[in-house]
Design a protein around this motif. Structure first.
Motif, PDB file in Angstrom:
ATOM      1  N   ARG A 106      38.741  -1.463 -19.322  1.00 16.98           N
ATOM      2  CA  ARG A 106      38.422  -0.130 -19.809  1.00 16.98           C
ATOM      3  C   ARG A 106      38.228  -0.262 -21.323  1.00 16.98           C
ATOM      4  O   ARG A 106      39.203  -0.465 -22.058  1.00 16.98           O
ATOM      5  CB  ARG A 106      39.540   0.863 -19.504  1.00 16.98           C
ATOM      6  N   GLU A 139      45.009  -4.383 -14.941  1.00 14.67           N
ATOM      7  CA  GLU A 139      44.468  -3.841 -16.181  1.00 14.67           C
ATOM      8  C   GLU A 139      45.355  -4.281 -17.331  1.00 14.67           C
ATOM      9  O   GLU A 139      46.584  -4.262 -17.225  1.00 14.67           O
ATOM     10  CB  GLU A 139      44.415  -2.314 -16.117  1.00 14.67           C
ATOM     11  N   ARG A 164      30.788   6.513 -21.363  1.00 15.61           N
ATOM     12  CA  ARG A 164      30.291   5.877 -20.148  1.00 15.61           C
ATOM     13  C   ARG A 164      29.149   4.927 -20.461  1.00 15.61           C
ATOM     14  O   ARG A 164      29.014   3.867 -19.843  1.00 15.61           O
ATOM     15  CB  ARG A 164      29.827   6.938 -19.159  1.00 15.61           C
ATOM     16  N   CYS A 212      34.554  -2.992 -14.500  1.00 13.13           N
ATOM     17  CA  CYS A 212      34.611  -2.122 -15.672  1.00 13.13           C
ATOM     18  C   CYS A 212      34.724  -0.666 -15.234  1.00 13.13           C
ATOM     19  O   CYS A 212      34.153  -0.277 -14.207  1.00 13.13           O
ATOM     20  CB  CYS A 212      33.362  -2.283 -16.534  1.00 13.13           C
ATOM     21  N   ALA A 213      35.439   0.127 -16.016  1.00 14.84           N
ATOM     22  CA  ALA A 213      35.573   1.553 -15.740  1.00 14.84           C
ATOM     23  C   ALA A 213      35.651   2.296 -17.057  1.00 14.84           C
ATOM     24  O   ALA A 213      36.090   1.745 -18.070  1.00 14.84           O
ATOM     25  CB  ALA A 213      36.812   1.836 -14.896  1.00 14.84           C
ATOM     26  N   GLY A 214      35.209   3.567 -17.050  1.00 11.06           N
ATOM     27  CA  GLY A 214      35.229   4.347 -18.278  1.00 11.06           C
ATOM     28  C   GLY A 214      35.530   5.801 -18.020  1.00 11.06           C
ATOM     29  O   GLY A 214      35.395   6.290 -16.896  1.00 11.06           O
ATOM     30  N   THR A 272      30.558   1.774 -21.521  1.00  8.86           N
ATOM     31  CA  THR A 272      31.105   1.059 -20.364  1.00  8.86           C
ATOM     32  C   THR A 272      30.003   0.358 -19.588  1.00  8.86           C
ATOM     33  O   THR A 272      30.175  -0.779 -19.130  1.00  8.86           O
ATOM     34  CB  THR A 272      31.865   2.033 -19.448  1.00  8.86           C
TER      35      THR A 272
END
Length: 334
Positions: free
Chosen positions: A231, A209, A267, A257-259, A270
């Motif tokens: 993120r 990341e 979200r 991808c992450a949120g 994301t």
């Protein structure tokens, strides 16, 4: 051409867990169109910046595209609201405005350390029965090879990512995990040299990341991995998301991808980012608790798949403004 005539900021305390906070931004154009943004778990300086500086930068200012606004005071919430407003005014989904091409996303679900292996396998089983084809397991020294072996033996075809949360100092300990075919080994160390050493030894992509293009360039130059975790909130802007996405794709890296949880707005952004063509790894957009959702339809996975909303412009969700005002502990309007 967007021209903001009204700005509203809301601080929400969400009704679940340890009562996390979100700050929402609502922009209104002179034509009556609105755009929304969210920052989850804001820092102590976020609220005063949004209240004291954002109106000076946006209200009454003409602009053609969010990219030309540069670094907007207030970070990802304000940036997201500008993108949402711009996309709504043009009648296009945010995913397409960013350059996304995917209509659906494979989802992963995160599995924390359990009390014992039986509990772990039972928990994984519940998610597999719900349709998930991929999970992401938390691992740390003392809880890694045995749980991975147990899950792999129970589900030979399951995609399994490993999130090490920078808990390791020994490359040898992680090298042994590669025998069980993890899809990625996420954030194992705190320095690039150990990441590069591990990547040379394992077939699984080491996933890093970053918070800027510069950090990505340094990681690529060091050979510190073959996958990137994006993120949007960490990068601060959707322009930054596109730039690191393009840099990772050019280097041949895979992308996930992450949120954050929040109300669903973050979200949704994301999901739009995860529709970019290089985002081939499963995304982490598990549904926030329904008690906190302010968007319709709710953001989340169904049967292990997340739909990219393409039938409505902007973020692609209807905002329950009455619920926003009920949850708000503070509000500010200009």
């Amino acid at each position: 051409m967007p021209r903001v005539c009204e700005l509203e900021v809301y601080r929400l305390v969400l009704p679940y867990g340890r009562r996390p906070e979100s700050v929402l931004v609502r922009l209104t154009d002179y034509g009556g169109m609105t755009g929304w943004g969210e920052v989850v778990d804001p820092g102590p300086g976020t609220w005063p910046v949004l209240v004291e500086r954002l109106a000076r930068e946006l209200v009454g200012v003409d602009w053609e595209h969010p990219d030309e606004l540069g670094e907007i005071p207030g970070g990802p919430a304000a940036d997201m609201a500008c993108w949402d407003l711009w996309a709504r005014m043009r009648g296009v989904p945010l995913a397409h405005a960013l350059g996304g091409s995917r209509t659906s996303l494979t989802a992963t679900v995160r599995i924390g350390a359990e009390r014992n292996l039986e509990s772990l396998v039972a928990r994984v089983n519940r998610h597999v029965c719900a349709g998930y084809a991929h999970i992401t397991m938390d691992v740390h020294p003392g809880w890694d090879i045995e749980p991975l072996r147990a899950v792999r033996q129970a589900y030979p075809a399951l995609g399994i990512g490993l999130d090490a949360r920078s808990a390791y100092t020994d490359v040898d300990a992680l090298e042994a995990l590669d025998a069980y075919a993890p899809s990625v080994i996420e954030r194992p160390f705190t320095n690039l040299s150990d990441h590069a050493d591990l990547q040379e030894r394992v077939a699984a992509p080491v996933l890093l990341e970053v918070s800027s293009e510069r950090e990505l360039d340094e990681a690529i130059a060091a050979g510190a991995g073959r996958a990137l975790l994006i993120r949007p909130a960490v990068l601060g802007s959707l322009r930054g998301v596109r730039r690191v996405h393009d840099g990772a794709v050019a280097a041949g890296w895979e992308i996930a991808c992450a949120g954050g949880q929040g109300t669903g707005l973050a979200r949704a952004a994301t999901v739009a980012a995860a529709s970019l063509p290089g985002c081939s790894l499963p995304c982490d957009v598990a549904e926030p608790p329904r008690s906190a959702q302010i968007v319709t339809p709710p953001v989340g996975a169904s049967g292990g798949v997340v739909a990219v909303p393409l039938t409505q412009p902007g973020l692609g969700h209807t905002i329950d403004e009455e619920r926003v005002r009920r949850l708000a502990k503070q509000s500010h309007r200009v």
